[in-house]
Scaffold this motif. Structure first.
Motif, PDB file in Angstrom:
ATOM      1  N   ALA A 173     -50.825 -14.783  -0.589  1.00 52.55           N
ATOM      2  CA  ALA A 173     -50.606 -15.191  -1.984  1.00 52.55           C
ATOM      3  C   ALA A 173     -50.336 -13.966  -2.857  1.00 52.55           C
ATOM      4  O   ALA A 173     -51.030 -13.707  -3.852  1.00 52.55           O
ATOM      5  CB  ALA A 173     -51.809 -15.970  -2.498  1.00 52.55           C
ATOM      6  N   SER A 174     -49.329 -13.188  -2.475  1.00 54.08           N
ATOM      7  CA  SER A 174     -48.917 -12.018  -3.253  1.00 54.08           C
ATOM      8  C   SER A 174     -47.405 -11.930  -3.213  1.00 54.08           C
ATOM      9  O   SER A 174     -46.764 -12.447  -2.282  1.00 54.08           O
ATOM     10  CB  SER A 174     -49.540 -10.734  -2.681  1.00 54.08           C
ATOM     11  OG  SER A 174     -49.193 -10.560  -1.317  1.00 54.08           O
ATOM     12  N   LEU A 175     -46.840 -11.264  -4.225  1.00 51.01           N
ATOM     13  CA  LEU A 175     -45.394 -11.225  -4.333  1.00 51.01           C
ATOM     14  C   LEU A 175     -44.755 -10.466  -3.173  1.00 51.01           C
ATOM     15  O   LEU A 175     -45.242  -9.427  -2.738  1.00 51.01           O
ATOM     16  CB  LEU A 175     -44.988 -10.568  -5.650  1.00 51.01           C
ATOM     17  CG  LEU A 175     -45.265 -11.353  -6.936  1.00 51.01           C
ATOM     18  CD1 LEU A 175     -44.810 -10.552  -8.142  1.00 51.01           C
ATOM     19  CD2 LEU A 175     -44.577 -12.709  -6.896  1.00 51.01           C
ATOM     20  N   SER A 176     -43.639 -10.999  -2.681  1.00 50.15           N
ATOM     21  CA  SER A 176     -42.872 -10.339  -1.637  1.00 50.15           C
ATOM     22  C   SER A 176     -42.002  -9.247  -2.244  1.00 50.15           C
ATOM     23  O   SER A 176     -41.896  -9.123  -3.468  1.00 50.15           O
ATOM     24  CB  SER A 176     -41.986 -11.358  -0.919  1.00 50.15           C
ATOM     25  OG  SER A 176     -40.993 -11.849  -1.817  1.00 50.15           O
ATOM     26  N   ARG A 177     -41.331  -8.464  -1.390  1.00 55.62           N
ATOM     27  CA  ARG A 177     -40.405  -7.435  -1.881  1.00 55.62           C
ATOM     28  C   ARG A 177     -39.225  -8.085  -2.608  1.00 55.62           C
ATOM     29  O   ARG A 177     -38.679  -7.517  -3.555  1.00 55.62           O
ATOM     30  CB  ARG A 177     -39.888  -6.602  -0.718  1.00 55.62           C
ATOM     31  CG  ARG A 177     -40.915  -5.651  -0.120  1.00 55.62           C
ATOM     32  CD  ARG A 177     -40.259  -4.721   0.886  1.00 55.62           C
ATOM     33  NE  ARG A 177     -39.232  -3.906   0.261  1.00 55.62           N
ATOM     34  CZ  ARG A 177     -38.403  -3.108   0.919  1.00 55.62           C
ATOM     35  NH1 ARG A 177     -38.458  -3.039   2.241  1.00 55.62           N
ATOM     36  NH2 ARG A 177     -37.490  -2.393   0.279  1.00 55.62           N
ATOM     37  N   THR A 178     -38.850  -9.281  -2.160  1.00 55.23           N
ATOM     38  CA  THR A 178     -37.752  -9.994  -2.818  1.00 55.23           C
ATOM     39  C   THR A 178     -38.094 -10.283  -4.279  1.00 55.23           C
ATOM     40  O   THR A 178     -37.281 -10.068  -5.182  1.00 55.23           O
ATOM     41  CB  THR A 178     -37.459 -11.315  -2.083  1.00 55.23           C
ATOM     42  OG1 THR A 178     -37.025 -11.026  -0.757  1.00 55.23           O
ATOM     43  CG2 THR A 178     -36.401 -12.123  -2.807  1.00 55.23           C
ATOM     44  N   ALA A 179     -39.302 -10.795  -4.500  1.00 57.64           N
ATOM     45  CA  ALA A 179     -39.722 -11.123  -5.865  1.00 57.64           C
ATOM     46  C   ALA A 179     -39.950  -9.869  -6.701  1.00 57.64           C
ATOM     47  O   ALA A 179     -39.682  -9.855  -7.896  1.00 57.64           O
ATOM     48  CB  ALA A 179     -40.992 -11.970  -5.817  1.00 57.64           C
ATOM     49  N   ALA A 180     -40.445  -8.804  -6.053  1.00 63.49           N
ATOM     50  CA  ALA A 180     -40.732  -7.567  -6.785  1.00 63.49           C
ATOM     51  C   ALA A 180     -39.470  -6.778  -7.118  1.00 63.49           C
ATOM     52  O   ALA A 180     -39.411  -6.093  -8.139  1.00 63.49           O
ATOM     53  CB  ALA A 180     -41.686  -6.702  -5.970  1.00 63.49           C
ATOM     54  N   HIS A 181     -38.440  -6.886  -6.266  1.00 60.93           N
ATOM     55  CA  HIS A 181     -37.188  -6.133  -6.466  1.00 60.93           C
ATOM     56  C   HIS A 181     -35.984  -7.071  -6.272  1.00 60.93           C
ATOM     57  O   HIS A 181     -35.256  -6.951  -5.284  1.00 60.93           O
ATOM     58  CB  HIS A 181     -37.112  -4.950  -5.499  1.00 60.93           C
ATOM     59  CG  HIS A 181     -38.306  -4.048  -5.533  1.00 60.93           C
ATOM     60  ND1 HIS A 181     -38.510  -3.126  -6.543  1.00 60.93           N
ATOM     61  CD2 HIS A 181     -39.363  -3.936  -4.690  1.00 60.93           C
ATOM     62  CE1 HIS A 181     -39.639  -2.476  -6.311  1.00 60.93           C
ATOM     63  NE2 HIS A 181     -40.179  -2.936  -5.198  1.00 60.93           N
ATOM     64  N   PRO A 182     -35.779  -8.004  -7.185  1.00 60.98           N
ATOM     65  CA  PRO A 182     -34.722  -9.007  -7.008  1.00 60.98           C
ATOM     66  C   PRO A 182     -33.317  -8.424  -6.951  1.00 60.98           C
ATOM     67  O   PRO A 182     -32.465  -8.935  -6.218  1.00 60.98           O
ATOM     68  CB  PRO A 182     -34.899  -9.927  -8.221  1.00 60.98           C
ATOM     69  CG  PRO A 182     -35.624  -9.097  -9.233  1.00 60.98           C
ATOM     70  CD  PRO A 182     -36.514  -8.202  -8.453  1.00 60.98           C
ATOM     71  N   LEU A 183     -33.044  -7.362  -7.712  1.00 59.31           N
ATOM     72  CA  LEU A 183     -31.696  -6.786  -7.707  1.00 59.31           C
ATOM     73  C   LEU A 183     -31.374  -6.142  -6.364  1.00 59.31           C
ATOM     74  O   LEU A 183     -30.253  -6.277  -5.852  1.00 59.31           O
ATOM     75  CB  LEU A 183     -31.553  -5.767  -8.842  1.00 59.31           C
ATOM     76  CG  LEU A 183     -31.598  -6.346 -10.263  1.00 59.31           C
ATOM     77  CD1 LEU A 183     -31.419  -5.233 -11.289  1.00 59.31           C
ATOM     78  CD2 LEU A 183     -30.526  -7.419 -10.447  1.00 59.31           C
ATOM     79  N   LEU A 184     -32.354  -5.434  -5.794  1.00 57.77           N
ATOM     80  CA  LEU A 184     -32.149  -4.838  -4.472  1.00 57.77           C
ATOM     81  C   LEU A 184     -31.940  -5.922  -3.427  1.00 57.77           C
ATOM     82  O   LEU A 184     -31.114  -5.783  -2.521  1.00 57.77           O
ATOM     83  CB  LEU A 184     -33.353  -3.962  -4.097  1.00 57.77           C
ATOM     84  CG  LEU A 184     -33.517  -2.656  -4.874  1.00 57.77           C
ATOM     85  CD1 LEU A 184     -34.785  -1.931  -4.429  1.00 57.77           C
ATOM     86  CD2 LEU A 184     -32.298  -1.757  -4.686  1.00 57.77           C
ATOM     87  N   TYR A 185     -32.699  -7.022  -3.572  1.00 65.48           N
ATOM     88  CA  TYR A 185     -32.533  -8.133  -2.627  1.00 65.48           C
ATOM     89  C   TYR A 185     -31.132  -8.731  -2.727  1.00 65.48           C
ATOM     90  O   TYR A 185     -30.474  -8.977  -1.713  1.00 65.48           O
ATOM     91  CB  TYR A 185     -33.569  -9.225  -2.885  1.00 65.48           C
ATOM     92  CG  TYR A 185     -33.258 -10.477  -2.104  1.00 65.48           C
ATOM     93  CD1 TYR A 185     -33.534 -10.559  -0.743  1.00 65.48           C
ATOM     94  CD2 TYR A 185     -32.617 -11.559  -2.716  1.00 65.48           C
ATOM     95  CE1 TYR A 185     -33.199 -11.685  -0.010  1.00 65.48           C
ATOM     96  CE2 TYR A 185     -32.283 -12.689  -1.993  1.00 65.48           C
ATOM     97  CZ  TYR A 185     -32.580 -12.748  -0.635  1.00 65.48           C
ATOM     98  OH  TYR A 185     -32.230 -13.862   0.086  1.00 65.48           O
ATOM     99  N   LEU A 186     -30.668  -8.970  -3.949  1.00 66.60           N
ATOM    100  CA  LEU A 186     -29.347  -9.567  -4.136  1.00 66.60           C
ATOM    101  C   LEU A 186     -28.246  -8.661  -3.592  1.00 66.60           C
ATOM    102  O   LEU A 186     -27.255  -9.132  -3.022  1.00 66.60           O
ATOM    103  CB  LEU A 186     -29.112  -9.862  -5.613  1.00 66.60           C
ATOM    104  CG  LEU A 186     -29.934 -11.002  -6.205  1.00 66.60           C
ATOM    105  CD1 LEU A 186     -29.679 -11.117  -7.705  1.00 66.60           C
ATOM    106  CD2 LEU A 186     -29.606 -12.329  -5.508  1.00 66.60           C
ATOM    107  N   ALA A 187     -28.430  -7.345  -3.731  1.00 65.46           N
ATOM    108  CA  ALA A 187     -27.454  -6.397  -3.185  1.00 65.46           C
ATOM    109  C   ALA A 187     -27.409  -6.480  -1.666  1.00 65.46           C
ATOM    110  O   ALA A 187     -26.331  -6.487  -1.055  1.00 65.46           O
ATOM    111  CB  ALA A 187     -27.793  -4.975  -3.635  1.00 65.46           C
ATOM    112  N   ALA A 188     -28.586  -6.556  -1.037  1.00 66.91           N
ATOM    113  CA  ALA A 188     -28.649  -6.663   0.427  1.00 66.91           C
ATOM    114  C   ALA A 188     -28.069  -7.992   0.896  1.00 66.91           C
ATOM    115  O   ALA A 188     -27.349  -8.046   1.907  1.00 66.91           O
ATOM    116  CB  ALA A 188     -30.097  -6.521   0.896  1.00 66.91           C
ATOM    117  N   LEU A 189     -28.371  -9.060   0.168  1.00 61.54           N
ATOM    118  CA  LEU A 189     -27.850 -10.383   0.530  1.00 61.54           C
ATOM    119  C   LEU A 189     -26.331 -10.420   0.416  1.00 61.54           C
ATOM    120  O   LEU A 189     -25.640 -10.932   1.314  1.00 61.54           O
ATOM    121  CB  LEU A 189     -28.466 -11.444  -0.383  1.00 61.54           C
ATOM    122  CG  LEU A 189     -27.981 -12.883  -0.146  1.00 61.54           C
ATOM    123  CD1 LEU A 189     -28.417 -13.378   1.228  1.00 61.54           C
ATOM    124  CD2 LEU A 189     -28.509 -13.818  -1.238  1.00 61.54           C
TER     125      LEU A 189
END
Length: 283
Positions: free
Chosen positions: A109-125
């Motif tokens: 029940a803690s934030l993932s890296r995706t939630a903590a760094h959404p812009l980096l996630y979107l770039a990787a996606l």
């Protein structure tokens, strides 16, 4: 509309065309893996690989006298595609949050890296979508799956399933150079599990494509499965990877099936129809 109004192309080449194309892919991939055997190839090499796959598939389609443009869905389908994939991951996140709140092992029940760094996630996606998912799905589903479906005879459920199956097996074997050359693994029970998981993945993506006929949809599922957008930390035990994968793929295919059959009801979807003799000619 999610599903583009196209049918199964009438390829003019023989069975050697997809065989030579696939072997060329394996040879080039083996060479690239040998050059860069690391777990993750350099971004430039990944971009070159994606461009190569697209160029090879386009060239092969022209040999088959099929217009590559005719196989690409309209950009107008991107809205429904993004909406459907969002629904899938929304449901997945609801289940993950519920399991985390319930204290189930593997879900925090803690934030993932995706939630903590959404812009980096979107770039990787986006990178995965552009240079991995679209090129691979363009080759394996848009060309190889439909080609082997056509080689199996007139378009029936049996031939469509055979096309999905052959493409899924080729998709699984496609990952062998990285298994042997990059990872340094040998022949073991782990290889069998790996190939089974990849074959199931290929069957799921093939079913999504057969139901929707939409390259953008199957590619976005592919990219998002490579980079799952979990909002909480999720760590699936290795012994449960296969079970979880089966659940994921079953829900994915079921959601697409219901969307095609219920939300967009027609008599028969894309290439499941019998006797579809649509022919696409070159530019």
């Amino acid at each position: 509309m999610l599903r583009p109004d196209i049918g199964l192309p009438r390829f003019s080449g023989g069975p050697l065309v997809p065989v030579v194309t696939y072997l060329l892919v394996i040879v080039v991939l083996s060479g690239l893996v040998t050059i860069s055997p690391g777990a993750s190839p350099p971004p430039v090499l990944g971009m070159i690989w994606g461009v190569f796959l697209v160029a090879l598939t386009v060239g092969t389609l022209r040999i088959e006298t099929v217009s590559p443009r005719s196989l690409l869905p309209s950009v107008r389908t991107l809205g429904p595609v993004i909406g459907l994939v969002t629904v899938f991951w929304g449901l997945y996140n609801l289940a993950a949050v519920a399991l985390a709140m319930g204290g189930i092992s593997g879900f925090e029940a803690s934030l993932s890296r995706t939630a903590a760094h959404p812009l980096l996630y979107l770039a990787a996606l986006f990178s995965s979508l552009l240079f991995t998912a679209i090129p691979e799905e363009f080759l394996f589903r848009t060309y190889l799956q439909q080609k082997f479906t056509r080689l199996a005879g007139e378009t029936t459920r049996r031939t469509v399933l055979s096309g999905i199956g052959v493409a899924a097996v080729l998709f699984a074997l496609f990952h062998l150079p990285r298994w042997f050359l990059a990872s340094g693994h040998g022949v073991s029970s782990g290889l069998a599990v790996r190939l089974l998981g990849l074959a199931l993945m290929g069957l799921a993506y093939g079913s999504v494509y057969a139901l929707s006929g939409n390259l953008w949809l199957v590619a976005l599922f592919h990219a998002s499965m490579n980079h799952p957008p979990f909002l909480v930390k999720v760590t699936v035990p290795s012994e449960l990877h296969l079970v979880v994968s089966v659940l994921e793929y079953t829900i994915m295919v079921t959601l697409v099936y219901l969307t095609v059959r219920v939300v967009e009801p027609v008599e028969t979807p894309h290439i499941w129809s019998q006797g579809n003799n649509h022919a696409s000619t070159g530019d």
